[in-house]
Design an enzyme around this catalytic site. Structure first.
Site, PDB file in Angstrom:
ATOM      1  N   LYS A 141       1.231  -1.558  -0.187  1.00 55.81           N
ATOM      2  CA  LYS A 141      -0.591  -0.352   0.448  1.00 55.81           C
ATOM      3  C   LYS A 141       1.038   1.052   0.063  1.00 55.81           C
ATOM      4  O   LYS A 141       0.889   2.917  -0.345  1.00 55.81           O
ATOM      5  CB  LYS A 141      -1.018  -0.103   1.233  1.00 55.81           C
ATOM      6  CG  LYS A 141      -2.178  -1.332   1.099  1.00 55.81           C
ATOM      7  CD  LYS A 141      -3.255  -0.433   0.725  1.00 55.81           C
ATOM      8  CE  LYS A 141      -4.427  -1.502   0.931  1.00 55.81           C
ATOM      9  NZ  LYS A 141      -4.502  -2.970   1.616  1.00 55.81           N
ATOM     10  N   GLU A 157     -10.009   6.160   2.617  1.00 56.42           N
ATOM     11  CA  GLU A 157     -10.939   4.965   3.211  1.00 56.42           C
ATOM     12  C   GLU A 157     -10.233   3.554   3.999  1.00 56.42           C
ATOM     13  O   GLU A 157      -8.526   3.542   3.069  1.00 56.42           O
ATOM     14  CB  GLU A 157     -12.253   4.857   2.668  1.00 56.42           C
ATOM     15  CG  GLU A 157     -11.232   3.656   1.405  1.00 56.42           C
ATOM     16  CD  GLU A 157     -10.298   4.416   0.490  1.00 56.42           C
ATOM     17  OE1 GLU A 157     -10.182   5.181   0.379  1.00 56.42           O
ATOM     18  OE2 GLU A 157      -9.421   3.223  -0.206  1.00 56.42           O
ATOM     19  N   SER A 202       1.542  -9.982  -0.944  1.00 54.76           N
ATOM     20  CA  SER A 202       1.553  -8.108  -0.441  1.00 54.76           C
ATOM     21  C   SER A 202       1.820  -7.969   0.914  1.00 54.76           C
ATOM     22  O   SER A 202       1.614  -6.702   0.754  1.00 54.76           O
ATOM     23  CB  SER A 202       0.076  -8.680  -1.157  1.00 54.76           C
ATOM     24  OG  SER A 202      -0.878  -9.325  -0.047  1.00 54.76           O
TER      25      SER A 202
HETATM   26  C1  LIG Z   1      -5.209  -4.485   0.779  1.00 55.51           C
HETATM   27  C2  LIG Z   1      -4.435  -5.310   0.687  1.00 55.51           C
HETATM   28  C3  LIG Z   1      -4.685  -6.445  -0.363  1.00 55.51           C
HETATM   29  C4  LIG Z   1      -5.217  -6.042  -1.163  1.00 55.51           C
HETATM   30  O1  LIG Z   1      -6.007  -5.057  -1.586  1.00 55.51           O
HETATM   31  P1  LIG Z   1      -5.106  -5.278  -4.037  1.00 55.51           P
HETATM   32  O2  LIG Z   1      -5.636  -3.671  -3.631  1.00 55.51           O
HETATM   33  O3  LIG Z   1      -6.194  -5.855  -4.161  1.00 55.51           O
HETATM   34  O4  LIG Z   1      -3.401  -4.966  -3.906  1.00 55.51           O
HETATM   35  C5  LIG Z   1      -3.650  -7.466  -0.288  1.00 55.51           C
HETATM   36  N1  LIG Z   1      -2.455  -7.600   0.424  1.00 55.51           N
HETATM   37  C6  LIG Z   1      -2.402  -7.089   1.201  1.00 55.51           C
HETATM   38  C7  LIG Z   1      -1.571  -6.880   2.449  1.00 55.51           C
HETATM   39  C8  LIG Z   1      -3.080  -5.670   1.826  1.00 55.51           C
HETATM   40  O5  LIG Z   1      -2.811  -4.523   2.722  1.00 55.51           O
END
Ligand SMILES: *Cc1c(COP(=O)(O)O)cnc(C)c1O
Length: 401
Positions: A104, A126, A387
């Site tokens: 993020k 948000e 992620s």
């Molecule tokens: C917010 C989040 C996601 C999902 O968001 P995308 O916009 O689909 O990438 C995935 N993994 C983590 C660790 C997150 O914090």
């Protein structure tokens, strides 16, 4: 694991992920469905972003922030023991190692820098689980901006630690008491608030959703994941380009950023959604939060509530570009259950010493099940975006394990 949409064969190595068509269209999706005052504000963001993105000065300043503050480039880690067990070669793109613990921050630093360039002094955001809120509060503190974060009352109760982190970082957290009191309503409330504050505030959306230019702009800020991974694969993989590129999909920003680096290669792109939040795999055409895309709906066309053990996948829709990539057959979208994701998280912890975010564990659950079920041929090279890190999920996991 269920397979919801096929690839077009042969997989076209084309440049599908370029600029959207006029007014932010990806095929029949996208657009700018917003009240007049926000249409004007979006136009200003669009113009400022185009200018900034073409300006080497802006690019350089952002690259430096990402390097010295967020910890980029992130490594590409071979998952050796797990690969051996699965019979594939799995490489992890380590977004869990960035500052604040997920991808993020890439998008938020980009938008915060853009807001500064536009003369805005406040960020509006948000948040669901609080990850995007924490990243926004972090970027605001770093650049001397104010931050106002809208969060559903139920999420505030469930995510006390992130609420505290945001306040510690100096952000104002505004409880949203309407509707389901979760992310969908927090997003609506943030957009409503922006209507009265467009002169001095920038709305910092957390994924590839919302009105044009957000889906495109957020993907561009996240393409650093795919661009870095592409170069790292070229240096480290025998094949240069992986056979499969896999990422989890909530709104779709880490997946879009990853896919963008490989759109012009023959790599097969796989987006993994939560069974209870499968906008791309099971959504229907609709309009929400200023954008036309695929959303979970009931028979009357009402947007329904998503349910996932991973709060970041708890969004009832998917970004417009993913809907388009699905229609083209360029990417394939699959779903996994909460249980499969939890199992995958434990397996990664015990084979590689990495506790992943439950969102990322969804992508891994597909890799594990596809390798076992023959969907991933033996010996395939797989790049998977990890992620985020799992620290935020330990209390959830503690109740289950
Ligand atoms: C917010 C989040 C996601 C999902 O968001 P995308 O916009 O689909 O990438 C995935 N993994 C983590 C660790 C997150 O914090």
């Amino acid at each position: 694991m269920r397979d919801m949409s096929p690839w077009r064969e042969p997989v076209p190595p084309d440049g599908t992920m370029g600029e959207p068509r006029a007014r932010g269209r990806f095929g029949e999706y996208g657009g700018r469905y917003a009240p007049e005052s926000l249409v004007e504000a979006c136009r200003e963001v669009d113009e400022a972003f185009r200018e900034a993105w073409a300006d080497p000065g802006f690019r350089g300043a952002l690259a430096r922030l990402l390097a010295v503050h967020a910890g980029r480039p992130t490594p590409l880690t071979p998952a050796r023991r797990l690969s051996e067990a699965l019979g594939v070669q799995l490489y992890l793109k380590r977004e869990d190692l960035t500052h604040t613990g997920s991808h993020k921050i890439n998008n938020v630093l980009g938008q915060a820098l853009l807001a500064t360039r536009m003369g805005r002094r406040r960020l509006i955001a948000e948040t669901g689980a609080g990850q995007h809120g924490v990243a926004t509060a972090t970027a605001a503190a770093l650049l001397g901006l104010e931050a106002t974060v809208f969060m559903g009352e139920r999420d505030i109760e469930r995510q006390a630690l992130n609420v505290f982190r945001m306040r510690m970082l100096g952000a104002e957290v505004v409880p949203v008491t309407t509707g389901s009191r979760t992310l969908k309503d927090a997003t609506s409330e943030a957009m409503r608030h922006w209507v009265g504050a467009t002169g001095d505030s920038h709305y910092c959306i957390g994924s590839v959703v919302g009105p044009d230019p957000y889906p495109w702009m957020v993907r561009e800020f996240q393409r650093i994941i795919g661009d870095e991974a592409r170069a790292q694969c070229a240096a480290e993989l025998r094949t240069g380009v992986p056979d499969y590129v896999v990422a989890c999909v909530g709104g779709g920003s880490n997946a879009a950023g990853t896919f963008a680096g490989f759109a012009d290669t023959p790599a097969r792109l796989v987006g993994v959604e939560a069974e209870g939040g499968a906008g791309a795999a099971r959504g229907r055409l609709g309009v929400l939060h200023g954008c036309r895309s695929l959303f979970l709906q009931d028979d009357d066309g009402q947007i329904t509530q998503a349910h996932s053990i991973a709060a970041g996948l708890d969004y009832p829709g998917v970004g417009p570009e993913h809907a388009h990539l699905r229609d083209l057959g360029r990417a394939r979208y699959v779903t996994v259950t909460d249980d499969e994701a939890v199992g995958a998280a434990v397996r990664l912890a015990r084979t590689e010493g990495i506790v992943p975010a439950l969102e990322s564990a969804h992508a891994l659950a597909w890799v594990i099940s596809a390798a076992g079920g023959g969907d991933l041929p033996a010996g395939s090279t797989v790049l998977m975006t990890l992620s985020g890190r799992g620290d935020k999920d330990v209390s959830t996991l503690k109740e289950l394990l």
